[in-house]
Design a protein around this motif. Structure first.
Motif, PDB file in Angstrom:
ATOM      1  N   UNK A   1      39.997  51.140   8.714  1.00 45.08           N
ATOM      2  CA  UNK A   1      38.911  52.106   8.875  1.00 45.08           C
ATOM      3  C   UNK A   1      38.573  52.390  10.331  1.00 45.08           C
ATOM      4  N   UNK A   2      38.968  51.500  11.239  1.00 46.41           N
ATOM      5  CA  UNK A   2      38.538  51.635  12.635  1.00 46.41           C
ATOM      6  C   UNK A   2      39.705  51.719  13.621  1.00 46.41           C
ATOM      7  N   UNK A   3      40.867  52.109  13.135  1.00 47.78           N
ATOM      8  CA  UNK A   3      42.012  52.245  14.025  1.00 47.78           C
ATOM      9  C   UNK A   3      41.712  53.239  15.148  1.00 47.78           C
ATOM     10  N   UNK A   4      42.076  52.872  16.369  1.00 41.88           N
ATOM     11  CA  UNK A   4      41.985  53.776  17.499  1.00 41.88           C
ATOM     12  C   UNK A   4      40.614  53.969  18.105  1.00 41.88           C
ATOM     13  N   UNK A   5      39.625  53.236  17.607  1.00 38.08           N
ATOM     14  CA  UNK A   5      38.260  53.480  18.086  1.00 38.08           C
ATOM     15  C   UNK A   5      37.939  52.753  19.387  1.00 38.08           C
ATOM     16  N   UNK A   6      38.591  51.631  19.641  1.00 37.16           N
ATOM     17  CA  UNK A   6      38.329  50.864  20.861  1.00 37.16           C
ATOM     18  C   UNK A   6      39.654  50.583  21.566  1.00 37.16           C
ATOM     19  N   UNK A   7      39.565  50.101  22.805  1.00 37.16           N
ATOM     20  CA  UNK A   7      40.780  49.766  23.546  1.00 37.16           C
ATOM     21  C   UNK A   7      41.398  48.512  22.948  1.00 37.16           C
ATOM     22  N   UNK A   8      42.584  48.658  22.386  1.00 36.95           N
ATOM     23  CA  UNK A   8      43.297  47.528  21.791  1.00 36.95           C
ATOM     24  C   UNK A   8      44.314  47.002  22.794  1.00 36.95           C
ATOM     25  N   UNK A   9      44.354  45.691  22.939  1.00 34.43           N
ATOM     26  CA  UNK A   9      45.315  45.056  23.837  1.00 34.43           C
ATOM     27  C   UNK A   9      46.077  43.976  23.086  1.00 34.43           C
ATOM     28  N   UNK A  10      47.392  43.914  23.240  1.00 39.16           N
ATOM     29  CA  UNK A  10      48.129  42.790  22.656  1.00 39.16           C
ATOM     30  C   UNK A  10      47.586  41.467  23.180  1.00 39.16           C
ATOM     31  N   UNK A  11      47.740  40.391  22.420  1.00 41.92           N
ATOM     32  CA  UNK A  11      47.177  39.093  22.821  1.00 41.92           C
ATOM     33  C   UNK A  11      47.593  38.654  24.222  1.00 41.92           C
ATOM     34  N   UNK A  12      48.803  38.986  24.630  1.00 43.98           N
ATOM     35  CA  UNK A  12      49.278  38.540  25.940  1.00 43.98           C
ATOM     36  C   UNK A  12      48.641  39.304  27.099  1.00 43.98           C
ATOM     37  N   UNK A  13      47.833  40.334  26.810  1.00 47.72           N
ATOM     38  CA  UNK A  13      47.080  41.037  27.850  1.00 47.72           C
ATOM     39  C   UNK A  13      45.584  40.773  27.762  1.00 47.72           C
ATOM     40  N   UNK A  14      45.149  40.099  26.708  1.00 44.77           N
ATOM     41  CA  UNK A  14      43.721  39.952  26.452  1.00 44.77           C
ATOM     42  C   UNK A  14      42.986  39.248  27.596  1.00 44.77           C
ATOM     43  N   UNK A  15      43.624  38.285  28.232  1.00 48.45           N
ATOM     44  CA  UNK A  15      42.971  37.561  29.328  1.00 48.45           C
ATOM     45  C   UNK A  15      42.723  38.458  30.543  1.00 48.45           C
ATOM     46  N   UNK A  16      43.399  39.606  30.598  1.00 54.26           N
ATOM     47  CA  UNK A  16      43.233  40.537  31.723  1.00 54.26           C
ATOM     48  C   UNK A  16      42.416  41.766  31.338  1.00 54.26           C
ATOM     49  N   UNK A  17      41.685  41.683  30.216  1.00 50.17           N
ATOM     50  CA  UNK A  17      40.978  42.861  29.701  1.00 50.17           C
ATOM     51  C   UNK A  17      40.045  43.474  30.745  1.00 50.17           C
ATOM     52  N   UNK A  18      39.203  42.680  31.387  1.00 48.82           N
ATOM     53  CA  UNK A  18      38.249  43.241  32.349  1.00 48.82           C
ATOM     54  C   UNK A  18      38.969  43.962  33.482  1.00 48.82           C
ATOM     55  N   UNK A  19      40.023  43.354  33.966  1.00 52.53           N
ATOM     56  CA  UNK A  19      40.805  43.947  35.051  1.00 52.53           C
ATOM     57  C   UNK A  19      41.453  45.258  34.600  1.00 52.53           C
ATOM     58  N   UNK A  20      41.981  45.271  33.385  1.00 54.46           N
ATOM     59  CA  UNK A  20      42.630  46.466  32.857  1.00 54.46           C
ATOM     60  C   UNK A  20      41.613  47.579  32.629  1.00 54.46           C
ATOM     61  N   UNK A  21      40.481  47.261  31.990  1.00 52.60           N
ATOM     62  CA  UNK A  21      39.466  48.266  31.706  1.00 52.60           C
ATOM     63  C   UNK A  21      38.909  48.885  32.976  1.00 52.60           C
ATOM     64  N   UNK A  22      38.829  48.092  34.041  1.00 51.37           N
ATOM     65  CA  UNK A  22      38.277  48.595  35.301  1.00 51.37           C
ATOM     66  C   UNK A  22      39.136  49.703  35.911  1.00 51.37           C
TER      67      UNK A  22
END
Length: 324
Positions: A295-316
């Motif tokens: 029901x919520x595909x595509x609504x938020x920024x999805x990151x594979x698990x191996x990028x999750x630790x860099x989420x703040x850096x990526x979103x910036x």
């Protein structure tokens, strides 16, 4: 080596200079569903957007890398020059012609090519697209349009159709398609706009979702890609075990390749055919619902698990993109 035939087109990936405008056109004009908003895994500073049927079934994904400073495309040879999108029948093409007039989408007249009704059009960045009727199709089945689309479900886009390759030395591309990738030549036709000969190749069950159309072009220079151009075409394989078999086949035939690449939503293998077009082999799964529910595909920024630790850096580094 005992490997299964390629199952058809998996996805096509293209370039856009503006993710927001791209999202508006492909969801609100074409009525496709954004099933994944993520980043280019080879350059996490830019978006990778996946438009598809209701859940991103294999063979329905048209994807875009956002390159904000991308210049214009200079069309030419040795390139992927058209991407087809399938609709249910000829009646649907009439609906789309009227919709394009109403919404001021650049388009041509409905034509018949390779015994199918087609409607060529361009997106706002000049992406070369063709709606193709699935009426009478006996090959790979299409997907299921999203029922929350602004386009009526019976008129909606159901997947990817034939991909057009324009090449300067077609015999080299055809040798890879037929002798290595297992495609078979089934037809030819003259293109309406310029009467150039087009040779048609299919794989797997065949039909609209499993074809490559090859056009010879020797008078133009190599295409200079930019916004509105295609980056690569991907072909469907069953699973990772099959992908390993394909890697061995490519190596046996001395075709340099990327080796196994984990993309989380599928696994991939990349190589270039002799005229320089980038091909990808991609697995049918696991799909797009491992990190977001249907029901919520595509609504938020999805990151594979191996990028999750860099989420703040990526979103910036990303310009916010509202998609819900």
């Amino acid at each position: 080596m005992n490997r299964k035939p390629l199952k058809g087109i998996h996805h096509v990936s293209a370039l856009t200079a503006n993710a927001k405008n791209n999202f508006e056109f492909y969801t609100k004009v074409l009525g496709m569903r954004l099933v994944k908003k993520t980043v280019n895994q080879d350059d996490t500073s830019v978006y990778h957007l996946f438009y598809a049927d209701e859940r991103g079934n294999p063979g329905t994904d048209l994807t875009f890398f956002e390159i904000p400073r991308a210049g214009r495309t200079y069309p030419g040879t040795n390139s992927i020059t058209a991407t087809s999108l399938r609709v249910k029948d000829n009646e649907a093409l009439q609906y789309w012609k009227e919709r394009f007039v109403q919404l001021h989408v650049d388009h041509d007249e409905i034509q018949y090519e390779s015994q199918r009704a087609t409607l060529s059009f361009r997106d706002p960045e000049g992406q070369r697209l063709i709606l193709v009727s699935d009426e009478g199709n006996k090959g790979v089945t299409g997907g299921i349009p999203w029922d929350k689309s602004p386009v009526p479900k019976e008129k909606g886009i159901i997947g990817l159709g034939p991909v057009h390759l324009t090449v300067s030395r077609p015999e080299r591309t055809i040798e890879v398609l037929t002798k290595i990738m297992g495609f078979r030549e089934i037809a030819s036709y003259k293109r309406d706009k310029d009467q150039k000969a087009v040779r048609v190749f299919e794989t797997g069950e065949g039909g609209t979702g499993a074809e490559i159309h090859v056009i010879e072009e020797t008078e133009l220079s190599r295409e200079r890609p930019g916004r509105g151009s295609v980056h690569h075409v991907a072909f469907r394989v069953e699973d990772a075990k099959e992908l390993e078999k394909w890697q061995a086949i490519l190596e046996e035939n001395h075709l340099p390749n990327s080796g196994f690449v984990e993309r989380y939503y599928f696994a991939s293998l990349y190589f270039r055919e002799p005229n320089g077009n980038l091909f990808e082999l991609a697995t049918d799964g696991p799909g797009f619902e491992g990190d977001e529910d249907f029901e919520h595909l595509g609504e938020t920024l999805a990151l594979p698990p191996y990028f999750e630790s860099k989420r703040k850096e990526i979103e910036a580094k990303l310009t916010p993109l509202e998609t819900n």
